[in-house]
Structure formats: C-alpha cells, structure tokens
Design an enzyme around this catalytic site. Structure first.
Site, mmCIF file in Angstrom:
data_model
loop_
_atom_site.group_PDB
_atom_site.id
_atom_site.type_symbol
_atom_site.label_atom_id
_atom_site.label_comp_id
_atom_site.label_asym_id
_atom_site.label_seq_id
_atom_site.Cartn_x
_atom_site.Cartn_y
_atom_site.Cartn_z
ATOM 1 N N ASN A 173 9.229 -27.148 -7.668
ATOM 2 C CA ASN A 173 8.743 -26.833 -9.013
ATOM 3 C C ASN A 173 8.176 -28.072 -9.710
ATOM 4 O OD1 ASN A 173 11.048 -28.289 -9.573
ATOM 5 N ND2 ASN A 173 12.060 -26.678 -10.774
ATOM 6 N N HIS B 230 9.706 -31.072 -9.842
ATOM 7 C CA HIS B 230 10.665 -32.014 -10.397
ATOM 8 C C HIS B 230 10.701 -33.313 -9.592
ATOM 9 C CE1 HIS B 230 13.803 -30.116 -7.598
ATOM 10 N NE2 HIS B 230 13.975 -31.398 -7.380
ATOM 11 N N ASP C 3 19.577 -40.264 -9.178
ATOM 12 C CA ASP C 3 20.367 -39.196 -9.776
ATOM 13 C C ASP C 3 21.675 -38.982 -9.032
ATOM 14 O OD1 ASP C 3 19.262 -38.092 -7.447
ATOM 15 O OD2 ASP C 3 17.773 -36.937 -8.546
ATOM 16 N N GLU D 129 13.556 -31.572 -14.563
ATOM 17 C CA GLU D 129 13.061 -30.223 -14.348
ATOM 18 C C GLU D 129 11.895 -29.915 -15.300
ATOM 19 O OE1 GLU D 129 14.105 -28.462 -11.959
ATOM 20 O OE2 GLU D 129 16.237 -28.697 -11.602
#
Length: 243
Positions: free
Chosen positions: A136, A138, A67, A143
């Site tokens: 979380n 990810h 990313d 996400e």
C-alpha cells in the site's frame, strides 16, 4: 532518483549490498538505517558474505532500525530485534552497543518515540537508509494517512499490513496491531536512501509511488522529493514504470 534494474532477486541483493558496502568503506563509522521484512534478507546475506571474505568491517558502524512491533519482547522470534540479530548483527563484527531498534516493550508510546528520535539525532542522523516498500506504499510502518508524519511515532497498523504480515504468525489474531516507526520526516533526513523491491506483486505500487502524485496516501511517494534515492528492483517489480 536512480533506478537499477536487476534480473532477479539474487542480483538485486548483490547490487544493494554493494551500495551499502561502499558506504561502509567510504565512512567506516557511518550510521546505517536498517529495515526488516523479506526484501532485505538477501542483501544482509550478501553483506555477511563480504564480511566473511574479509572485504567488510562493521566494527565502527552504528545502526538504527526503522521500526518495531509494539508489545513484542526481544526473545519473540517475530520481533524485529530478533530478526536483525538473526540475519545480520550476530553474523558480523558490529558492536551490539551500537545497534538500535525501537523498544517494543516500552508501554509509554510517547516516551519511547521521543527517546528514539533523540537517539537518531545524537548520532548526527543517518548516512544511508535502507527501505522496503509495502503493497500500500508504506515505508517503515508509515501507513497511508491524511498527512506525512514527521517524527518517530506509534502507528495503528492497517488491515492490509496485518494481512500481509500474518504469514509470519500463527494467525492474524497474533499479529500486533501497533508499531513504533521512524516518521517520514526522520526518513527524509537520511543523507542517502536505498529502496529494495522485488516481485510482480510490487509492480503497481512501484509505478504509483515513484511516478505518481506525491501524497501521504502513498507514503513512499515522498521519496520523489529526496535528493539522493536509489531504487534497486528486479525486472518484475519494475515492469510498469515509464520507460
């Protein structure tokens, strides 16, 4: 799924580096999928040490990064392009022409995502994908969402991710709000996946992601469906997994 418990971050980094080094030795022209963030820094340091000792040759290796923040140029010290050069690329004999990070400066999100996805396919896919794990759940910047995104895409970062990353910036306002990221489908097409995770603050999400329901609300949970996943974690991060 294979789980390796290390006593601490240093041992975790050594174990992860050994797995990546073995991949390079077995296939010198392998394609590595690489990750950023604090978790893999020790792994990269260990790989550099192996290279400096003459035990590892990166000259035929190609890499594709997971990313990149949208809007940051290569000179920005918070860009993932900058991170990879600082922690690995400039410290080993990898050919810069064979290193790839999404172009965060491309304003055309659709064109950039298509270009990057086609680039990964042109390499024949990823032999080993390195991943960290967000609080979380990810992976990359995938996400929690209603569906698993299949291919490279532009994502709006959640408040929790922006909050987690603001320590790297002058303020939360400076954290980019979007990023280009490989999709879940792209990641899952890697032949092997290596997850590195450390710290007590990751214990809950490790248990949820790898021993809970498979759901796009916990993106990393999809890794339960991959045939060749290794998780290397320290004792604190693995403290809540079923024994």
């Amino acid at each position: 799924m294979r789980i390796i418990e290390a006593k601490d971050y240093k041992e975790l980094s050594k174990q992860a580096a050994n797995i990546i080094a073995a991949q390079i030795v077995m296939k010198p022209d392998c394609v590595l999928g690489l990750a950023t963030g604090s978790s893999p820094i020790g792994t990269y340091d260990q790989l550099v040490e192996k290279y400096e000792n003459g035990d590892l040759d990166f000259s035929k290796v190609s890499s594709v990064n997971l990313d990149e923040y949208r809007g940051l140029d290569h000179e920005n010290d918070q860009s993932y392009y900058y991170f990879m050069h600082e922690h690995l690329f400039d410290r080993v004999n990898i050919d810069a022409e064979n290193t790839n990070v999404p172009d965060g400066t491309n304003p055309d999100a659709e064109a950039e995502c298509k270009r990057y996805e086609e680039l990964i396919r042109s390499y024949g896919g990823v032999d080993l994908q390195l991943l960290g794990l967000g609080h979380n759940g990810h992976i990359g910047f995938n996400e929690p969402a209603p569906i698993f995104e299949k291919e490279t895409h532009c994502v709006d970062l959640t408040e929790s991710t922006i909050e987690a990353n603001k320590r790297f910036f002058a303020s939360a306002d400076d954290v980019p709000k979007q990023a280009y990221t490989m999709g879940i489908g792209t990641i899952m097409r890697a032949k092997k996946i290596l997850v590195v995770v450390s710290g007590a603050d990751k214990a809950d999400i490790v248990a949820k992601a790898f021993f809970g329901d498979v759901t796009p609300e916990v993106p990393a949970s999809i890794l339960q469906m991959h045939p060749d996943v290794t998780i290397v974690g320290d004792a604190e991060a693995l403290a809540k997994i079923p024994r």
